[in-house]
Design a protein around this motif. Structure first.
Motif, short mmCIF file in Angstrom:
data_model
loop_
_atom_site.label_atom_id
_atom_site.label_comp_id
_atom_site.label_asym_id
_atom_site.label_seq_id
_atom_site.Cartn_x
_atom_site.Cartn_y
_atom_site.Cartn_z
N LEU A 1 0.90 -1.17 -0.04
CA LEU A 1 0.06 0.10 -0.06
C LEU A 1 0.94 1.28 0.00
O LEU A 1 1.63 1.51 0.97
N TYR B 1 0.59 4.76 0.06
CA TYR B 1 -0.02 5.92 0.57
C TYR B 1 0.96 6.88 1.07
O TYR B 1 1.25 7.85 0.51
N THR B 2 1.36 6.65 2.28
CA THR B 2 2.01 7.44 3.26
C THR B 2 3.55 8.01 2.59
O THR B 2 4.04 7.21 1.94
N GLY C 1 3.97 12.97 5.38
CA GLY C 1 2.82 12.66 6.30
C GLY C 1 2.06 11.94 6.01
O GLY C 1 1.55 11.91 4.85
N GLY C 2 1.29 11.23 6.96
CA GLY C 2 0.19 10.15 6.59
C GLY C 2 -1.02 10.67 7.27
O GLY C 2 -2.02 10.40 6.43
N ALA C 3 -1.21 11.55 8.07
CA ALA C 3 -2.57 11.89 8.38
C ALA C 3 -3.12 12.63 7.50
O ALA C 3 -4.41 12.71 7.16
N PHE D 1 6.91 3.93 5.08
CA PHE D 1 6.27 2.99 5.69
C PHE D 1 5.43 2.01 4.76
O PHE D 1 4.18 1.58 4.95
N THR E 1 4.73 -1.07 3.90
CA THR E 1 5.12 -2.66 4.37
C THR E 1 4.82 -3.70 3.25
O THR E 1 4.01 -3.39 2.52
N VAL F 1 0.88 1.38 16.60
CA VAL F 1 0.49 1.44 15.39
C VAL F 1 -0.67 1.69 15.01
O VAL F 1 -1.31 2.30 14.04
N PHE G 1 -2.29 5.38 15.19
CA PHE G 1 -2.27 6.39 13.98
C PHE G 1 -2.39 5.63 12.77
O PHE G 1 -2.93 6.36 11.72
N GLY G 2 -2.20 4.41 12.48
CA GLY G 2 -2.18 3.78 11.25
C GLY G 2 -3.76 3.95 10.90
O GLY G 2 -4.59 3.91 11.60
N SER H 1 -5.76 8.44 12.07
CA SER H 1 -4.96 8.62 13.26
C SER H 1 -6.21 8.91 14.16
O SER H 1 -7.19 9.36 13.79
N GLN I 1 -6.90 11.03 16.48
CA GLN I 1 -7.06 12.60 16.48
C GLN I 1 -7.70 12.74 15.01
O GLN I 1 -8.73 13.62 15.24
N GLN J 1 -10.82 22.26 17.99
CA GLN J 1 -10.45 20.90 18.32
C GLN J 1 -10.76 20.17 19.47
O GLN J 1 -11.16 18.84 19.86
C1 FAD Z 1 4.39 -0.36 11.22
C2 FAD Z 1 3.86 0.64 10.18
C3 FAD Z 1 3.26 -0.03 9.09
C4 FAD Z 1 2.72 0.79 8.12
N1 FAD Z 1 2.37 0.47 6.92
C5 FAD Z 1 1.74 1.31 5.86
C6 FAD Z 1 1.49 0.81 4.80
O1 FAD Z 1 1.74 -0.29 4.26
N2 FAD Z 1 1.24 1.60 3.78
C7 FAD Z 1 1.22 3.14 4.06
O2 FAD Z 1 0.63 4.13 3.05
N3 FAD Z 1 1.52 3.54 5.17
C8 FAD Z 1 1.75 2.75 6.14
N4 FAD Z 1 1.94 3.18 7.50
C9 FAD Z 1 1.72 4.59 7.71
C10 FAD Z 1 0.76 4.99 8.70
O3 FAD Z 1 -0.44 5.00 8.00
C11 FAD Z 1 1.06 6.69 9.02
O4 FAD Z 1 2.12 6.41 9.99
C12 FAD Z 1 0.04 7.28 9.77
O5 FAD Z 1 -0.72 7.43 8.42
C13 FAD Z 1 0.36 8.62 10.25
O6 FAD Z 1 1.30 9.37 9.42
P1 FAD Z 1 2.60 9.89 10.10
O7 FAD Z 1 3.67 9.00 10.64
O8 FAD Z 1 3.33 10.76 8.75
O9 FAD Z 1 2.05 10.87 11.13
P2 FAD Z 1 1.56 12.42 10.87
O10 FAD Z 1 0.62 12.32 9.66
O11 FAD Z 1 2.95 13.34 10.84
O12 FAD Z 1 0.87 12.66 12.30
C14 FAD Z 1 1.73 13.07 13.50
C15 FAD Z 1 0.85 13.26 14.65
O13 FAD Z 1 -0.13 14.33 14.38
C16 FAD Z 1 -1.54 14.21 14.34
N5 FAD Z 1 -2.15 15.06 13.55
C17 FAD Z 1 -2.06 15.05 12.22
N6 FAD Z 1 -2.91 15.66 11.72
C18 FAD Z 1 -3.78 16.25 12.67
C19 FAD Z 1 -4.98 17.29 12.84
N7 FAD Z 1 -5.60 17.71 11.68
N8 FAD Z 1 -5.41 17.27 13.87
C20 FAD Z 1 -4.83 16.80 15.14
N9 FAD Z 1 -3.76 16.06 15.17
C21 FAD Z 1 -3.22 15.81 13.90
C22 FAD Z 1 -1.60 12.62 14.34
O14 FAD Z 1 -2.67 12.08 14.69
C23 FAD Z 1 -0.28 11.98 14.91
O15 FAD Z 1 -0.47 11.93 16.20
C24 FAD Z 1 2.56 2.29 8.55
C25 FAD Z 1 3.09 2.83 9.61
C26 FAD Z 1 3.59 1.81 10.61
C27 FAD Z 1 4.12 2.27 11.91
#
Ligand code: FAD
Lengths: 389, 384
Positions: free
Chosen positions: A127, A129-130, A134-136, A160, A162, A364, A367-368, A371, A373, B280
């Motif tokens: 997948l 996506y991320t 940033g993933g959120a 990320f 996987t 995981v 936030f996966g 998240s 939030q 929020q």
């Molecule tokens: C083991 C593992 C496997 C994964 N597998 C995959 C995969 O196969 N494919 C894939 O695409 N992704 C994968 N991910 C990624 C995962 O989906 C992302 O880590 C997740 O989407 C969060 O993105 P980020 O880590 O960039 O955090 P960020 O998006 O930077 O977020 C950081 C923090 O900010 C908070 N935040 C962000 N926006 C807001 C808002 N508007 N209001 C309040 N709080 C906010 C979030 O809740 C979080 O607490 C994986 C992650 C891990 C650790």
């Protein structure tokens, strides 16, 4: 209201359980664990997927024309619950998320190519996506796909990702128009992982698993790698998701540390001594009630989807409650088991060291796939209609 | 499997919601809280006419024989509306009487009052707790000794709801003090004004009154027996399970309404130039509130459904109650937080929901007690 499963549901459950008891050997579980740690999909795992596919249990809720059985979503839920009970770490995301998107948005040629191969385990998707940005806020992704006469030229980076090292394809989200509102310039591509220009670099995670960074450097793909409309990628997921959202597999992940802890406290000699403490019993009773709520939220979403409703906030509630419960459980386990809880391996390590792995890995879930939030904001805005700032 | 309401269940829920919305405004709630009557007689009569006082009673007793889960939905709506009528104790006592009649056990008084109970002409309550609050069989120590054709009662019951307006009270007594707490218990239907009974009504947090009822050499005729002598726990256990679930339904109903009031307030109240509901921090509180109250509701409905189906309900009932008590208090607290200072002010309506739902979460067993039941059901050995 009806909180139980019918006799037919239960006999299906018995059939699945019998099959898994017979076919899931400790060697296969070992092989799957190694695979999660980056060792590729093993032979035994492929054989097992093949056997499950032969029974028609993969993609069973799909329409018949795509090789499914139009099965009731309850049967799919039961199948997922039993897989989790047998602790089979089989990745169902492909069958439940990517395949419905292909059914929904794919061309006839794409459906004919991908769907049967997915069911046989010959095609698997990572997948994509991320991104590092940033993933959120996924829609801000930067990876670019530029269209020309022959197809698309892709440049950028995912993180990320996987199973990228062991998948045949990547389900890639990329920007095809940088000049419009961010959700409206995104497309999905189905890209073979052996396409020149793709490099994969491992990232090792705390519980002992592997995920990856994936780099795209002048990666050239043909026009038919595009899934659905160009610039319509963001909306494919949204409309194809129902088949996938109402499953048991997520709640099974959320409650599995509780189930392991309960089993340990009931069955292990040390565990039983620890459980003679009424304070421990109180904590376990509290966690039980919370686990029950996680399950009931899943049953509620399933009930709504089966009635053809599109739950406005309920799936987000499930996605807040379950993961936070999972994390709370691992923290409670650490305070019940104490020193034993740290042991990563060795004879005295409870459950072969699974507890500290669950402890560091549980987050995981929070936030996966959305998240907690972001999910809370979705509940407030979509469910309760609170105003935007 | 479908955990949502079916058509009949939706119908009773919607009809009750509609009725209470139309009839039961906060003026009526306040009138009873501040008045002498302690019940809205007119509302009580309306409930009787709608058939809701006998909703789950057998047809021969003037009831509608609705499944128990439907009664729970009605009571949830009454809780949501803070209906100033003793629907809970009346339903608990009348269902226990109906249970005994259906088992063909006990004297004839039970069946003769049931018809009047369904018609709203006879108000029933029940007396369980004594010194230590709880829903276990060891709560009951008050003695009844045989005397002629009946019994003599001596002892004291506490936390009896609506005693001062009730006609009859179902009293749990011990007819045999030897043996396990489950044994030697008997249920008797006592006239509220019987000779030797004295009661003091005490005001409670929810604005209603709980009586301490003293029994001094009170004679009760053999006819008043409900169930069998010495096996009162066989009736009391399911009675308490129903009581607990109906109590959860009231808490959930009132708490959901308190939360909805807070969501509405958050859309209107402006601070720092914005509706507070756009912040929020407030949105995330609201998201938790709806998630928690939904969880309590699902557990409560699951427990009600177990009772309705005649399944072993001990675990789901205890799970529902322990979760509901604690989580609904948390929802109420956050709803107050969103209302700021106004939640503390009597003339502002929010407190009506807050005080009642909170008070209801203090009855019929604490979260700690119910978790002991859950732990036992999970297979842990009892340590007390
Ligand atoms: C083991 C593992 C496997 C994964 N597998 C995959 C995969 O196969 N494919 C894939 O695409 N992704 C994968 N991910 C990624 C995962 O989906 C992302 O880590 C997740 O989407 C969060 O993105 P980020 O880590 O960039 O955090 P960020 O998006 O930077 O977020 C950081 C923090 O900010 C908070 N935040 C962000 N926006 C807001 C808002 N508007 N209001 C309040 N709080 C906010 C979030 O809740 C979080 O607490 C994986 C992650 C891990 C650790």
């Amino acid at each position: 209201m009806d909180f139980t499963f019918s006799d037919e549901n239960e006999s299906f459950r018995a059939e699945v359980r019998e099959f898994l008891d017979e076919h899931v050997s400790p060697e296969i579980v070992q092989e799957m664990r190694a695979s999660a740690a980056g060792e590729g999909i093993g032979r035994l795992t492929r054989e097992l997927i093949g056997k499950i596919g032969d029974r028609g249990w993969i993609g069973m809720s799909w329409p018949e024309e795509y090789g499914g059985r139009n099965a009731d979503l309850i049967d799919q839920y039961i199948f997922e619950e039993e897989l989790a009970r047998a602790r089979v770490p089989l990745n169902l995301g492909n069958f439940i998320e990517q395949a419905p998107a292909i059914m929904h948005a794919g061309t006839e040629a794409q459906k004919a190519y991908f769907l049967p191969r997915l069911v046989r385990g010959e095609v698997t998707f990572a997948l994509g996506y991320t991104e590092p940005s940033g993933g959120a806020d996924l829609a801000s992704l930067k990876t670019r796909a530029v269209e020309d006469e022959d197809g698309f030229l892709i440049n950028g980076q995912k993180v990320f990702t996987t199973r990228a090292e062991q998948s045949s394809h990547i389900y890639l989200m990329a920007r095809t128009d940088p000049d419009v509102q961010k959700h409206k310039g995104i497309s999905i591509f189905l890209v073979p992982m052996d396409t020149p220009g793709i490099t994969v670099r491992p990232l090792w995670t705390l519980p002992g698993g592997r995920t990856n960074e994936v780099f795209f450097e002048d990666v050239r793909v043909p026009k038919d790698a595009l899934l659905g409309q160009k610039n319509g990628g963001w909306y494919i997921g949204a409309s194809a998701l129902n088949l996938g959202r109402a499953g048991a597999r997520r709640y099974c992940v959320y409650v599995s540390p509780f189930e392991d802890l309960l089993r340990y406290l009931r069955e292990d000699e040390i565990g039983r001594e620890l459980a003679a403490d009424p304070v421990v019993q109180d904590k376990m009773a509290q966690l039980y009630c919370e686990a029950r709520v996680a399950k009931l939220f899943t049953m509620r979403s399933l009930s709504m989807v089966r009635r053809g409703e599109n739950p406005p906030y309920e799936i987000s509630s499930e996605k807040v409650w379950g993961p936070e419960f999972q994390v709370r459980t691992t923290e409670a386990a650490s305070q019940i088991l104490g020193d034993y809880h740290q042991l990563w391996e060795g004879d005295t390590a409870p459950n072969g060291g699974s507890f500290p792995r669950q402890y560091v890995g549980a987050m995981v879930s929070t936030f996966g796939h959305g998240s907690t939030q972001v999910m809370r904001t979705a509940i407030a805005r979509r469910g309760l209609r609170l105003p935007k700032e | 499997m479908d955990v949502l309401l079916n058509e009949d269940e939706e119908m009773i829920r919607d009809t009750a919601r509609h009725f209470f919305d139309a009839e039961c405004d906060t003026d009526r709630i306040r009138a009873v809280e501040d008045g002498e009557e302690r019940i809205d007689r007119e509302l009580w009569q309306q409930l009787a006419e709608l058939g809701w006082l006998g909703l789950a009673l057998p047809a021969i007793q003037g009831g509608s024989e609705a499944p128990f889960a439907q009664l729970a939905l009605l009571v949830e709506e009454a809780g949501r509306a803070l209906a100033p009528v003793p629907l809970h104790p009346h339903s608990v006592a009348s269902l226990a009487l109906a249970d005994a009649v259906e088992r063909d056990e006990g004297g004839s008084l039970a069946s003769s009052v049931l018809g009047d109970a369904a018609a709203g002409e006879c108000l029933l309550t029940w007396a369980w707790s004594e010194r230590l609050p709880g829903v276990g069989p060891d709560s009951v120590a008050m003695r009844a000794v045989p005397d002629g054709n009946g019994w003599r009662l001596n002892g004291c019951k506490r936390f009896v709801e609506a005693y001062d307006i009730a006609d009859y009270c179902l009293v749990a007594v011990r007819t045999d003090a030897e043996g396990a707490p489950e044994d030697g218990m008997t249920l008797l239907l006592v006239e509220a004004g019987a000779d030797g009974v004295s009661s003091v009504a005490q005001r409670a947090l929810g604005g209603d009154y709980h009586s301490e009822v003293d029994f001094e050499n009170v004679y009760v005729d053999g006819d008043a027996l409900v169930g069998q002598v010495g096996s009162g726990w066989d009736l009391a256990r399911p009675m308490l399970e129903r009581a607990v679930v109906l109590n959860c339904a009231m808490i959930v109903g009132a708490t959901r309404r308190a939360a909805e009031r807070a969501f509405d307030y958050a859309k209107e109240r402006v601070a720092f130039g914005h509706p507070i509901g756009s912040f929020q921090a407030i949105q995330h509180l609201c998201a938790d509130m709806i998630t928690w109250v939904d969880g309590a509701e699902l557990l409560t409905r699951e427990a009600a459904w177990h009772i309705e189906q005649g399944l072993d309900a001990a675990l789901p009932v205890a799970a529902a109650k322990s979760f509901t008590n604690e989580r609904c208090q948390m929802v109420l607290r956050e709803a107050n937080q969103i209302h700021g200072g106004y939640a503390q002010v009597k003339e502002f309506d929010q407190q009506l929901w807050y005080r009642r739902a909170a008070a209801w979460s203090m009855r019929l067993g604490t979260a700690l007690e119910h978790r002991r039941t859950v732990a036992k059901a999970l297979g842990f050995e009892e340590v007390r």
